[in-house]
Design an enzyme around this catalytic site. Structure first.
Site, PDB file in Angstrom:
ATOM      1  N   ASP A  82       0.857  -1.193   0.000  1.00  0.00           N
ATOM      2  CA  ASP A  82       0.000   0.000   0.000  1.00  0.00           C
ATOM      3  C   ASP A  82       0.891   1.241   0.000  1.00  0.00           C
ATOM      4  OD1 ASP A  82      -1.959   2.055   0.911  1.00  0.00           O
ATOM      5  OD2 ASP A  82      -3.234   0.316   1.323  1.00  0.00           O
ATOM      6  N   ASN A  83       0.497   2.282  -0.727  1.00  0.00           N
ATOM      7  CA  ASN A  83       1.281   3.526  -0.683  1.00  0.00           C
ATOM      8  C   ASN A  83       0.737   4.490   0.378  1.00  0.00           C
ATOM      9  OD1 ASN A  83      -1.019   4.622  -1.810  1.00  0.00           O
ATOM     10  ND2 ASN A  83      -0.063   5.205  -3.763  1.00  0.00           N
ATOM     11  N   GLY A 129      -6.433   1.437  -5.238  1.00  0.00           N
ATOM     12  CA  GLY A 129      -7.023   2.271  -6.275  1.00  0.00           C
ATOM     13  C   GLY A 129      -7.670   3.474  -5.636  1.00  0.00           C
ATOM     14  N   ASN A 161      -3.880   5.617 -12.009  1.00  0.00           N
ATOM     15  CA  ASN A 161      -3.802   4.818 -10.788  1.00  0.00           C
ATOM     16  C   ASN A 161      -4.531   3.483 -10.952  1.00  0.00           C
ATOM     17  OD1 ASN A 161      -3.630   4.081  -8.012  1.00  0.00           O
ATOM     18  ND2 ASN A 161      -3.543   6.240  -7.490  1.00  0.00           N
ATOM     19  N   SER A 207     -16.749  -2.959  -9.053  1.00  0.00           N
ATOM     20  CA  SER A 207     -17.784  -2.184  -8.373  1.00  0.00           C
ATOM     21  C   SER A 207     -19.088  -2.284  -9.135  1.00  0.00           C
ATOM     22  CB  SER A 207     -17.339  -0.724  -8.334  1.00  0.00           C
ATOM     23  OG  SER A 207     -18.401   0.102  -7.926  1.00  0.00           O
ATOM     24  N   TYR A 249     -14.412   6.991 -12.886  1.00  0.00           N
ATOM     25  CA  TYR A 249     -14.118   5.949 -11.886  1.00  0.00           C
ATOM     26  C   TYR A 249     -14.700   4.613 -12.347  1.00  0.00           C
ATOM     27  CZ  TYR A 249     -14.747   3.023  -7.767  1.00  0.00           C
ATOM     28  OH  TYR A 249     -14.772   1.956  -6.913  1.00  0.00           O
ATOM     29  N   LYS A 268     -12.842   0.969 -13.683  1.00  0.00           N
ATOM     30  CA  LYS A 268     -13.085  -0.399 -13.196  1.00  0.00           C
ATOM     31  C   LYS A 268     -13.440  -1.322 -14.357  1.00  0.00           C
ATOM     32  CE  LYS A 268     -12.372   0.115  -8.825  1.00  0.00           C
ATOM     33  NZ  LYS A 268     -11.251  -0.572  -8.185  1.00  0.00           N
ATOM     34  N   ARG A 328     -29.181  14.525  -5.584  1.00  0.00           N
ATOM     35  CA  ARG A 328     -27.768  14.723  -5.897  1.00  0.00           C
ATOM     36  C   ARG A 328     -27.589  14.426  -7.386  1.00  0.00           C
ATOM     37  NH1 ARG A 328     -23.514  11.197  -2.401  1.00  0.00           N
ATOM     38  NH2 ARG A 328     -24.540   9.489  -3.499  1.00  0.00           N
TER      39      ARG A 328
HETATM   40  P1  NAD Z   1      -9.625   2.753   0.502  1.00  0.00           P
HETATM   41  O1  NAD Z   1      -9.244   4.056  -0.105  1.00  0.00           O
HETATM   42  O2  NAD Z   1      -9.919   2.710   1.962  1.00  0.00           O
HETATM   43  O3  NAD Z   1      -8.500   1.660   0.203  1.00  0.00           O
HETATM   44  C1  NAD Z   1      -7.696   1.706  -0.963  1.00  0.00           C
HETATM   45  C2  NAD Z   1      -6.246   1.547  -0.525  1.00  0.00           C
HETATM   46  O4  NAD Z   1      -5.417   1.549  -1.674  1.00  0.00           O
HETATM   47  C3  NAD Z   1      -5.772   2.677   0.382  1.00  0.00           C
HETATM   48  O5  NAD Z   1      -5.124   2.125   1.517  1.00  0.00           O
HETATM   49  C4  NAD Z   1      -4.770   3.450  -0.487  1.00  0.00           C
HETATM   50  O6  NAD Z   1      -3.732   4.032   0.296  1.00  0.00           O
HETATM   51  C5  NAD Z   1      -4.287   2.371  -1.435  1.00  0.00           C
HETATM   52  N1  NAD Z   1      -3.830   2.829  -2.748  1.00  0.00           N
HETATM   53  C6  NAD Z   1      -4.473   3.656  -3.617  1.00  0.00           C
HETATM   54  N2  NAD Z   1      -3.754   3.803  -4.737  1.00  0.00           N
HETATM   55  C7  NAD Z   1      -2.640   3.037  -4.585  1.00  0.00           C
HETATM   56  C8  NAD Z   1      -1.505   2.757  -5.403  1.00  0.00           C
HETATM   57  N3  NAD Z   1      -1.385   3.314  -6.618  1.00  0.00           N
HETATM   58  N4  NAD Z   1      -0.565   1.915  -4.943  1.00  0.00           N
HETATM   59  C9  NAD Z   1      -0.675   1.356  -3.706  1.00  0.00           C
HETATM   60  N5  NAD Z   1      -1.712   1.591  -2.887  1.00  0.00           N
HETATM   61  C10 NAD Z   1      -2.669   2.418  -3.320  1.00  0.00           C
HETATM   62  O7  NAD Z   1     -10.864   2.187  -0.335  1.00  0.00           O
HETATM   63  P2  NAD Z   1     -11.807   0.928  -0.068  1.00  0.00           P
HETATM   64  O8  NAD Z   1     -13.173   1.445   0.212  1.00  0.00           O
HETATM   65  O9  NAD Z   1     -11.173  -0.007   0.865  1.00  0.00           O
HETATM   66  O10 NAD Z   1     -11.848   0.322  -1.532  1.00  0.00           O
HETATM   67  C11 NAD Z   1     -10.974  -0.728  -1.931  1.00  0.00           C
HETATM   68  C12 NAD Z   1     -11.219  -1.052  -3.389  1.00  0.00           C
HETATM   69  O11 NAD Z   1     -12.588  -1.420  -3.543  1.00  0.00           O
HETATM   70  C13 NAD Z   1     -10.968   0.108  -4.342  1.00  0.00           C
HETATM   71  O12 NAD Z   1     -10.381  -0.398  -5.521  1.00  0.00           O
HETATM   72  C14 NAD Z   1     -12.368   0.618  -4.636  1.00  0.00           C
HETATM   73  O13 NAD Z   1     -12.445   1.224  -5.896  1.00  0.00           O
HETATM   74  C15 NAD Z   1     -13.189  -0.659  -4.582  1.00  0.00           C
HETATM   75  N6  NAD Z   1     -14.604  -0.427  -4.251  1.00  0.00           N
HETATM   76  C16 NAD Z   1     -14.925   0.278  -3.131  1.00  0.00           C
HETATM   77  C17 NAD Z   1     -16.261   0.522  -2.840  1.00  0.00           C
HETATM   78  C18 NAD Z   1     -16.651   1.338  -1.634  1.00  0.00           C
HETATM   79  O14 NAD Z   1     -17.772   1.857  -1.604  1.00  0.00           O
HETATM   80  N7  NAD Z   1     -15.813   1.466  -0.605  1.00  0.00           N
HETATM   81  C19 NAD Z   1     -17.270   0.031  -3.690  1.00  0.00           C
HETATM   82  C20 NAD Z   1     -16.883  -0.711  -4.806  1.00  0.00           C
HETATM   83  C21 NAD Z   1     -15.545  -0.926  -5.090  1.00  0.00           C
HETATM   84  N1  UDP Z   2     -27.072  10.074   0.534  1.00  0.00           N
HETATM   85  C1  UDP Z   2     -27.742  11.085   1.208  1.00  0.00           C
HETATM   86  N2  UDP Z   2     -27.006  11.971   1.934  1.00  0.00           N
HETATM   87  C2  UDP Z   2     -25.646  11.927   2.028  1.00  0.00           C
HETATM   88  C3  UDP Z   2     -24.974  10.866   1.340  1.00  0.00           C
HETATM   89  C4  UDP Z   2     -25.730   9.980   0.599  1.00  0.00           C
HETATM   90  O1  UDP Z   2     -28.974  11.186   1.160  1.00  0.00           O
HETATM   91  O2  UDP Z   2     -25.025  12.776   2.685  1.00  0.00           O
HETATM   92  C5  UDP Z   2     -27.868   9.094  -0.229  1.00  0.00           C
HETATM   93  C6  UDP Z   2     -27.543   9.042  -1.710  1.00  0.00           C
HETATM   94  O3  UDP Z   2     -28.294   9.999  -2.416  1.00  0.00           O
HETATM   95  C7  UDP Z   2     -27.900   7.603  -2.060  1.00  0.00           C
HETATM   96  C8  UDP Z   2     -27.564   6.841  -0.768  1.00  0.00           C
HETATM   97  O4  UDP Z   2     -27.559   7.816   0.273  1.00  0.00           O
HETATM   98  O5  UDP Z   2     -29.280   7.466  -2.289  1.00  0.00           O
HETATM   99  C9  UDP Z   2     -26.202   6.154  -0.810  1.00  0.00           C
HETATM  100  O6  UDP Z   2     -25.229   7.121  -1.168  1.00  0.00           O
HETATM  101  P1  UDP Z   2     -23.679   6.788  -1.177  1.00  0.00           P
HETATM  102  O7  UDP Z   2     -22.973   8.005  -1.672  1.00  0.00           O
HETATM  103  O8  UDP Z   2     -23.293   6.238   0.153  1.00  0.00           O
HETATM  104  O9  UDP Z   2     -23.550   5.584  -2.206  1.00  0.00           O
HETATM  105  P2  UDP Z   2     -23.775   5.568  -3.820  1.00  0.00           P
HETATM  106  O10 UDP Z   2     -24.741   6.648  -4.176  1.00  0.00           O
HETATM  107  O11 UDP Z   2     -22.418   5.789  -4.395  1.00  0.00           O
HETATM  108  O12 UDP Z   2     -24.315   4.225  -4.101  1.00  0.00           O
END
Ligand code: NAD
Ligand code: UDP
Length: 338
Positions: free
Chosen positions: A33-34, A84, A101, A126, A150, A154, A293
């Site tokens: 991790d960076n 990411g 990235n 995602s 974004y 993916k 939004r």
């Molecule tokens: P996060 O930001 O908490 O974790 C990502 C980690 O990757 C961080 O620790 C960051 O420092 C590291 N990182 C980023 N770019 C890097 C690089 N170039 N080299 C090395 N390390 C790097 O995010 P998360 O919520 O844990 O998400 C993890 C993964 O899941 C991501 O790829 C994200 O796109 C995907 N994802 C997240 C969600 C969500 O809602 N959290 C939903 C769908 C997919």
């Molecule tokens: N949402 C909201 N207020 C906030 C953040 C999110 O009403 O401050 C709502 C948003 O409109 C959506 C749901 O909560 O209907 C989930 O939003 P989030 O951003 O967590 O996830 P995503 O929309 O990316 O699925």
């Protein structure tokens, strides 16, 4: 056979929880991790939960020379690739940083794996790849039309890895499409701590409940949903973490490429989340219902049946448990790992 698993992005929200699940399943997670969106103090918390401090390799997945050294140094059974960037708004403002990235980083990682002969890879995709779905629940073969850079980053990685598998069928790849990960480990020791004002609902709700923010703005109360607020498929981060271990174990038993939704299959509205959080925290949450939004999809949730059939995995934790665990983490760590 090595039990070491390289976990890129393993210091982050989902990655750190997956390190716990990997350790529980007898694997040795090695974090790469960076730290651009995480905190090194997560390692001490992981020690408290699992009994051992995972190794951290501090570096960037775009650093090909470093990756080559990492794979040359010790054998790995597999890689789980979380590293990411994930902020939709930032990806619209600065798309090249996102493609660099997320896409270049993933290609560099897969190349390093190919050169090292490591061919088992679980990738964080995602539900954003679906964009605005025609209907819910969404199956994996629904049209893919991500609405922002974004989501497109993916999808590009999914396509690159699918092409790789077509060319070299010995690869074992799982592309996991997460719905809305929330919650925290039940110990309250690790969780999600977004920098600045949270964009996502659950961290915002937590900050209102703990008194860091005055009230929640609900983005839209006039959607064609049962209570007018947006509907999502919230999934507990420990269920997700266990889904990664199940995907890893499945990939290790057979060559192939699986594309799987990880969600509960249940939709919950913003007001459902608010009410569940109020029940478990015993606190009333102040909120206003404001305008929609821009770019938000009214409602979507997963069809998780393929993950169940393929992996034997399902997301069993309830919305109440997601809220209770988020709340425990927030109360114990109002400033994250500070
Ligand atoms: P996060 O930001 O908490 O974790 C990502 C980690 O990757 C961080 O620790 C960051 O420092 C590291 N990182 C980023 N770019 C890097 C690089 N170039 N080299 C090395 N390390 C790097 O995010 P998360 O919520 O844990 O998400 C993890 C993964 O899941 C991501 O790829 C994200 O796109 C995907 N994802 C997240 C969600 C969500 O809602 N959290 C939903 C769908 C997919
Ligand atoms: N949402 C909201 N207020 C906030 C953040 C999110 O009403 O401050 C709502 C948003 O409109 C959506 C749901 O909560 O209907 C989930 O939003 P989030 O951003 O967590 O996830 P995503 O929309 O990316 O699925």
């Amino acid at each position: 056979m090595s039990r070491r698993v390289l976990v890129t992005g393993g210091a982050g929200f989902i990655g750190s929880h997956t390190c716990v699940a990997l350790a529980a399943a007898g694997y040795t997670p090695v974090i790469f991790d960076n730290l651009c969106n995480s905190d090194i103090r997560v390692l001490e918390r992981l020690r408290q939960i699992t009994g051992s401090t995972p190794q951290l390799i501090e570096g960037d997945v775009r650093d090909e020379a470093l990756l080559a050294r990492v794979f040359a140094d010790e054998p790995f059974a597999a890689v789980i690739h979380f590293a990411g960037l994930k902020a939709v708004g930032d990806s619209v403002a600065d798309p090249l940083t996102y493609y660099d990235n997320n896409v270049r980083g993933s290609v560099a990682l897969a190349l390093a794996m190919q050169r090292a002969g490591v061919n088992t890879l679980v990738f964080s995709s995602s539900a954003t790849v679906y964009g605005q779905p025609d209907h819910s629940p969404i199956p994996e073969d629904a049209p893919l039309r991500p609405a922002n850079p974004y989501g497109r980053s993916k999808l590009m990685v999914e396509q690159a890895l699918s092409d790789l598998h077509r060319a070299q069928p010995g690869w074992r790849i799982a592309l996991l499409r997460y719905f809305n990960p929330v919650g925290a480990h039940e110990s309250g020791l690790i969780g999600e701590h977004p920098q600045g004002k949270p964009n996502n609902l659950m961290p915002f709700v937590c900050q209102v409940a703990v008194g860091q923010r005055e009230k929640l703005q609900i983005h839209g109360g006039d959607y064609p949903t049962p209570d007018g607020t947006g509907v999502r498929d919230y999934v507990h981060v420990m269920d997700l973490a266990e889904g990664h271990v199940a995907a890893l174990m499945h990939a290790r038993t057979r060559a192939g490429l699986s594309i799987l939704n990880l969600g509960t299959g249940q939709g919950a509205s913003v007001l459902d989340v608010v009410r569940a959080f109020e029940r478990v925290s015993g606190r009333a949450l102040r909120f206003d219902i404001g305008p929609r939004r821009p770019g938000d999809v009214p409602a979507y949730w997963s069809d998780p049946s393929l993950a169940k059939a393929t992996l034997g995995w399902r997301a069993g934790r309830s919305l109440e448990q997601m809220c209770a665990d988020s709340w425990r983490w927030q109360q114990g760590n109002p400033r994250g790992y500070d």
